[in-house]
Design a protein around this motif. Structure first.
Motif, short mmCIF file in Angstrom:
data_model
loop_
_atom_site.label_atom_id
_atom_site.label_comp_id
_atom_site.label_asym_id
_atom_site.label_seq_id
_atom_site.Cartn_x
_atom_site.Cartn_y
_atom_site.Cartn_z
N LYS A 133 0.83 -1.21 0.00
CA LYS A 133 0.00 0.00 0.00
C LYS A 133 0.86 1.25 0.00
O LYS A 133 0.61 2.20 -0.75
CB LYS A 133 -0.91 0.01 1.23
CG LYS A 133 -2.05 -0.99 1.22
CD LYS A 133 -2.83 -0.90 2.52
CE LYS A 133 -3.99 -1.88 2.57
NZ LYS A 133 -4.71 -1.82 3.87
N LEU A 157 2.61 1.70 -3.37
CA LEU A 157 1.67 2.08 -4.43
C LEU A 157 1.37 3.58 -4.40
O LEU A 157 1.16 4.21 -5.43
CB LEU A 157 0.36 1.29 -4.29
CG LEU A 157 0.43 -0.18 -4.73
CD1 LEU A 157 -0.82 -0.93 -4.27
CD2 LEU A 157 0.57 -0.29 -6.25
N ILE A 158 1.38 4.16 -3.19
CA ILE A 158 1.08 5.58 -3.03
C ILE A 158 2.32 6.44 -3.20
O ILE A 158 2.30 7.48 -3.86
CB ILE A 158 0.43 5.84 -1.66
CG1 ILE A 158 -0.87 5.06 -1.52
CG2 ILE A 158 0.17 7.34 -1.46
CD1 ILE A 158 -1.90 5.36 -2.59
N ARG A 179 -3.90 2.50 -6.33
CA ARG A 179 -2.96 3.60 -6.63
C ARG A 179 -3.70 4.77 -7.28
O ARG A 179 -3.44 5.93 -6.96
CB ARG A 179 -1.85 3.11 -7.55
CG ARG A 179 -0.96 4.18 -8.14
CD ARG A 179 0.17 3.58 -8.92
NE ARG A 179 1.34 3.36 -8.07
CZ ARG A 179 2.43 2.71 -8.47
NH1 ARG A 179 2.47 2.17 -9.69
NH2 ARG A 179 3.48 2.58 -7.66
#
Length: 264
Positions: A220, A223-224, A261
């Motif tokens: 996570k 992805l950011i 994303r």
């Protein structure tokens, strides 16, 4: 990411979170009454009342213990200035912070008012709560950061085996590799039964569930905050293939890595 919440919680009986979890925002945990056992990343300690624990985004954590009264200020990094984020990053390096008596009453009053405001339907509620959040961060930053005395950050060795923390540290360092129960047992000279029973008792989840949660959590964050491809992220986070990563991530979050994303 623009999550914002002030939430008050109180328990009159023992309460333990099911398993470690994480989120993509800062959690400022103000313990007003009681005592809580806190786990963050690979640290475990006891938090006394009148204490702040700053949990940074994407940090695995859980709490347990007896009756308590706490108020949480949860706020995304994107809603804060660079200086506010820098301050929260700084204090989150300390396991726990003692609230300064000179401004603790003001902070707690603001938190209580914000928690009440959170439950009401008002046109400018979000802006007002954000203003409260920023005022609290300002008040905290205006005082000397004083970590809770080390004597207060011990844990009951009868309840928490040091082996468990060593195992968590090992997993946190090696989640990108092909970790197996057999490998961990060999590393720490434990039988499979002892390892699983001991870990489950402390963390409320299985060893491999913790490994999986940690990998999803790291994915996570990447992805950011990275430009890495989804295939590269799956490799970095220890998934056997990009296809398996995609299926596992969607099952866990309800979104494909691509959509996560895009939306976040």
């Amino acid at each position: 990411m623009n999550f914002l919440e002030i939430e008050e919680g109180e328990r009159t009986i023992n309460h333990e979170m099911n398993e470690p979890h994480s989120h993509d925002y800062y959690e400022l945990y103000f313990l007003l009454e009681g005592e809580r056992e806190f786990f963050i990343d690979n640290k475990m300690f006891v938090v006394p009342k009148n204490t702040l624990v700053a949990v940074p985004p994407y940090s695995m954590h859980k709490t347990a213990g007896g009756p308590y009264h706490r108020i949480n200020l949860n706020v995304s990094q994107d809603l804060l200035s660079d200086s506010e984020n820098a301050f929260l990053k700084k204090i989150s390096k300390h396991p726990a912070i003692e609230l300064n008596k000179n401004c603790a009453a003001t902070i707690i009053q603001l938190l209580k008012e914000g928690a009440v405001l959170q439950t009401k339907s008002l046109p400018d509620k979000r802006e007002t709560i954000l203003s409260v959040a920023k005022t609290i961060i300002y008040l905290l930053s205006s005082q000397s950061v004083k970590p809770v005395a080390l004597a207060s950050m011990t844990f009951n060795s009868g309840d928490v085996s040091s082996d468990t923390l060593k195992i968590i540290y090992y997993i946190n360092k090696n989640y990108d590799k092909d970790i197996t129960l057999k490998e961990i047992c060999n590393e720490f000279y434990l039988s499979k039964v002892t390892l699983c029973k001991q870990f489950k008792r402390v963390m409320n989840c299985s060893v491999m569930r913790y490994v999986f949660n940690l990998r999803i959590n790291k994915a996570k964050e990447l992805l950011i905050y990275s430009d890495d491809s989804i295939e590269e992220i799956s490799r970095i986070c220890g998934f056997s293939s990009a296809n398996y990563f995609g299926l596992a991530f969607k099952k866990e979050t309800g979104l494909s890595p691509f959509n996560y994303r895009k939306i976040k």
